[in-house]
Design an enzyme around this catalytic site. Sequence first.
Site, PDB file in Angstrom:
ATOM      1  N   LYS A  32       0.851  -1.189   0.000  1.00 35.56           N
ATOM      2  CA  LYS A  32       0.000   0.000   0.000  1.00 35.56           C
ATOM      3  C   LYS A  32       0.890   1.244   0.000  1.00 35.56           C
ATOM      4  CE  LYS A  32      -2.300   1.621   3.718  1.00 35.56           C
ATOM      5  NZ  LYS A  32      -2.022   3.070   3.746  1.00 35.56           N
ATOM      6  N   ASP A  59      -3.472   4.396  -1.655  1.00 38.16           N
ATOM      7  CA  ASP A  59      -4.371   4.844  -0.586  1.00 38.16           C
ATOM      8  C   ASP A  59      -4.299   6.362  -0.427  1.00 38.16           C
ATOM      9  OD1 ASP A  59      -5.874   5.012   1.784  1.00 38.16           O
ATOM     10  OD2 ASP A  59      -4.231   4.294   3.046  1.00 38.16           O
ATOM     11  N   LYS A  61      -7.222   8.284  -0.426  1.00 38.71           N
ATOM     12  CA  LYS A  61      -8.463   8.704   0.253  1.00 38.71           C
ATOM     13  C   LYS A  61      -8.978  10.035  -0.295  1.00 38.71           C
ATOM     14  CE  LYS A  61      -7.266   6.548   4.693  1.00 38.71           C
ATOM     15  NZ  LYS A  61      -5.813   6.337   4.562  1.00 38.71           N
ATOM     16  N   ASP A  64     -13.325  15.324  -2.466  1.00 43.36           N
ATOM     17  CA  ASP A  64     -13.395  16.675  -3.036  1.00 43.36           C
ATOM     18  C   ASP A  64     -14.680  16.756  -3.839  1.00 43.36           C
ATOM     19  OD1 ASP A  64     -12.668  19.245  -4.102  1.00 43.36           O
ATOM     20  OD2 ASP A  64     -10.560  18.697  -3.927  1.00 43.36           O
ATOM     21  N   THR A 122     -10.087   3.718  11.177  1.00 34.12           N
ATOM     22  CA  THR A 122      -9.934   2.799  12.322  1.00 34.12           C
ATOM     23  C   THR A 122      -9.308   3.500  13.529  1.00 34.12           C
ATOM     24  OG1 THR A 122      -8.038   2.025  11.058  1.00 34.12           O
ATOM     25  CG2 THR A 122      -9.913   0.557  11.180  1.00 34.12           C
ATOM     26  N   ARG A 214       2.649  -0.785  10.708  1.00 33.30           N
ATOM     27  CA  ARG A 214       3.728  -0.776  11.695  1.00 33.30           C
ATOM     28  C   ARG A 214       4.007  -2.110  12.355  1.00 33.30           C
ATOM     29  NH1 ARG A 214       1.086   4.502  14.201  1.00 33.30           N
ATOM     30  NH2 ARG A 214      -0.671   3.329  13.357  1.00 33.30           N
TER      31      ARG A 214
HETATM   32  O1  C5P Z   1       0.639   0.982  10.981  1.00 32.47           O
HETATM   33  P1  C5P Z   1      -0.807   0.578  10.793  1.00 32.47           P
HETATM   34  O2  C5P Z   1      -0.999  -0.916  10.614  1.00 32.47           O
HETATM   35  O3  C5P Z   1      -1.710   1.178  11.826  1.00 32.47           O
HETATM   36  O4  C5P Z   1      -1.184   1.229   9.395  1.00 32.47           O
HETATM   37  C1  C5P Z   1      -2.453   1.155   8.861  1.00 32.47           C
HETATM   38  C2  C5P Z   1      -2.444   1.779   7.509  1.00 32.47           C
HETATM   39  O5  C5P Z   1      -3.771   1.732   6.992  1.00 32.47           O
HETATM   40  C3  C5P Z   1      -2.009   3.238   7.474  1.00 32.47           C
HETATM   41  O6  C5P Z   1      -1.270   3.413   6.257  1.00 32.47           O
HETATM   42  C4  C5P Z   1      -3.293   4.018   7.421  1.00 32.47           C
HETATM   43  O7  C5P Z   1      -3.184   5.205   6.674  1.00 32.47           O
HETATM   44  C5  C5P Z   1      -4.217   3.043   6.686  1.00 32.47           C
HETATM   45  N1  C5P Z   1      -5.639   3.185   6.949  1.00 32.47           N
HETATM   46  C6  C5P Z   1      -6.193   3.104   8.220  1.00 32.47           C
HETATM   47  N2  C5P Z   1      -7.545   3.251   8.405  1.00 32.47           N
HETATM   48  C7  C5P Z   1      -8.344   3.469   7.358  1.00 32.47           C
HETATM   49  C8  C5P Z   1      -7.803   3.542   6.066  1.00 32.47           C
HETATM   50  C9  C5P Z   1      -6.429   3.387   5.902  1.00 32.47           C
HETATM   51  O8  C5P Z   1      -5.469   2.851   9.180  1.00 32.47           O
HETATM   52  N3  C5P Z   1      -9.637   3.563   7.534  1.00 32.47           N
END
Ligand code: C5P
Length: 237
Positions: A32, A59, A61, A64, A122, A214
Amino acid sequence: MNKYNPIIALDFPTKIDAYHFLQPFEEKLFVKVGMELYLQEGPSIVSELKELGHDVFLDLKLHDIPNTVKSAMRGLAKNGADLVNVHAAGGIHMMESAVEGLEMGTPTGQKRPLIIGVTQLTSTSEQQMRNEQKIHLSLEDSVLHYASISKQAGLDGVVCSVLEASAIKQNCGAHFLRVTPGIRLLQGQEHDQIRIATPEVAKAEGSSLIVVGRAITQSANPVETYKLVKQQWEAKK
Ligand code: C5P
């Protein structure tokens, strides 16, 4: 598309960092690219990752006015991403325009990228949603509503937390994708995410695809951690 592979969030500041991270992996991955990397490196990062054989979820998002989103999607469709997204809060017309833009921009003979709607992040709690967005529904009902308008607009699925995946599957059908970030291994840290789950729970609850950042990218041994995530994710297939 490696449909069932966990998606690794390449949340790195530069492509040097991203390639350094990818170097020890021997297999083709589903990665991603988010705004951090894309805004630094530009569209070529997507085509380069595709040339290396990886599947790419871009990603960005988008949110607009419909015409701007349509034009942006038309451009994005040209650089080969497999999956893109918009905020469902932008509304049905905006989401329909996004699909239209993708269709216009997809080179003849190729399949348009899949497109999903972001429901509630999330990292958002129900209390935050109520206090700051002034949405007086339960968080699950808000997510279900966004999923239902995303489907109505012709999107292929949504981004949601694992907690809402099964209700969305029930309401919108098994083919409507539930892409779930907020994935943590049991012993892992939560970071800034609130609605989190493990890969096994994600599978059991009906996620179609998981996004893991992460927990893998900041682990001491990313390749081993990815294998563990993949093993847990595939265990209940
Ligand atoms: O590090 P972590 O596992 O929390 O990363 C989650 C990834 O998913 C990040 O790149 C974040 O921008 C993305 N994301 C998210 N929640 C969403 C959409 C995308 O955490 N609703």
